[in-house]
Write an enzyme that holds these catalytic residues in place. Sequence first.
Site, PDB file in Angstrom:
ATOM      1  N   SER A  70       1.610 -55.584  -7.785  1.00  0.00           N
ATOM      2  CA  SER A  70       1.447 -55.948  -8.910  1.00  0.00           C
ATOM      3  C   SER A  70       2.690 -56.620  -9.842  1.00  0.00           C
ATOM      4  CB  SER A  70       0.878 -54.971 -10.082  1.00  0.00           C
ATOM      5  OG  SER A  70       0.969 -55.476 -11.292  1.00  0.00           O
ATOM      6  N   CYS A  92      -4.053 -48.414 -19.153  1.00  0.00           N
ATOM      7  CA  CYS A  92      -5.108 -49.487 -18.693  1.00  0.00           C
ATOM      8  C   CYS A  92      -6.370 -49.517 -19.364  1.00  0.00           C
ATOM      9  CB  CYS A  92      -4.959 -49.640 -17.282  1.00  0.00           C
ATOM     10  SG  CYS A  92      -3.699 -50.719 -16.647  1.00  0.00           S
TER      11      CYS A  92
END
Length: 380
Positions: free
Chosen positions: A195, A321
Amino acid sequence: MRQLAYCDYNAGAPLRPQAEAAWLEAAREGGNPSSIHGAGRLAHARLENAREILAKGLNARAADIVFASGATEAAHLALEGAWAAGVRRLAISAIEHECVFAFARALDPACAILPVNQAGVLDLDAVRGFAKLQDKPFLLAVMLANNETGAIQPVAEAAAIVHGAGGLLLCDACQGIGRMPATFTQLDADYLLVSGHKLGGAPGAGVLAMACGAPFSPPRHGGGQERGRRPGTENVPAIAALAAAFSASQAQWESERARLGALRDGAEAALRAMRPDLVVFAQASERLANTLCFALPRLRAETALIMLDMAGVRISSGAACSSGKVQASRALMAMGVAQERAGEALRISFGWASTAQDVEIFLAAMAPIAARAPHFMEAS
Ligand code: PLP
């Protein structure tokens, strides 16, 4: 002026200067890498340069690198693409990030969830037991390092077991890449996720690296970008930033591991001096040097988070998240942590711009909160 301390790199790192420069240059220049005119060719060259950088650093072939919008999309592509190519059983470690955990279970309702030990490390005997029973093509997902505790997972060992039984391995390497030595070949993964924004790149870019010959039937259809594996115009500025951040983190991981480890250990020792009943999660495992997941008994995570935020200190509780929701962490519960203790879990994580001053600001803000913690419980 009040001083702020950002201690939440595992959620997202601030943009590195090299990544900012690369992003700006690509954004200013514009161009669609699929266009055949000069501007398109320039964007295409930038894209392919980024691909080469990722391939070289991961020890993969450029053709194995697929750019996506982030690790979540890369995980979905890998799982869906492998499933469409004939994989018929999935297994995941109990501590996978939600983007793997939830999607694997949606794809395969019989998906096996393999346990971790109390130190937060995948149980390899469970992997052996699972692999032995499979008579259909299967895939196991194991992350490189856990985003909450920092516990490093035995990915190469799991890959050897899985491959020995004819299966495939997906490794979510988002938190480990750039913080520890890890290449595609060392980990022996068939699918690997990276990421951009965890490395100090811009949000909006991630990588799916696929081993040569890994089963993959493109689950989405469109303009044929990324060799038909991920349609849609590539986000060239974010990909250029990802490559710049990846290069910087690869070049500095060793010195950064020592520097950030010293900051983390200093913070841990100071917290213990404030509160000898400090609980450190995954302490018995090999952990990422930048991460400290801890609890101060009887201090609720959300109480601490709000008070620290008011003091300008940005840290995390459980999994960031989960979009601002504070709920007991699944990863900690999988380690056998009691629900109440898991609800007290806080995480600090450092990165490229972290300094000793950040730790000082964090500790100064934490001291009165830690000292008063028992009262919060009594009052509630
Ligand atoms: N995997 C891990 C371990 C993460 O920590 C995160 C983000 O928190 C993701 C995947 C999702 O990454 P992205 O935000 O790029 O979709």
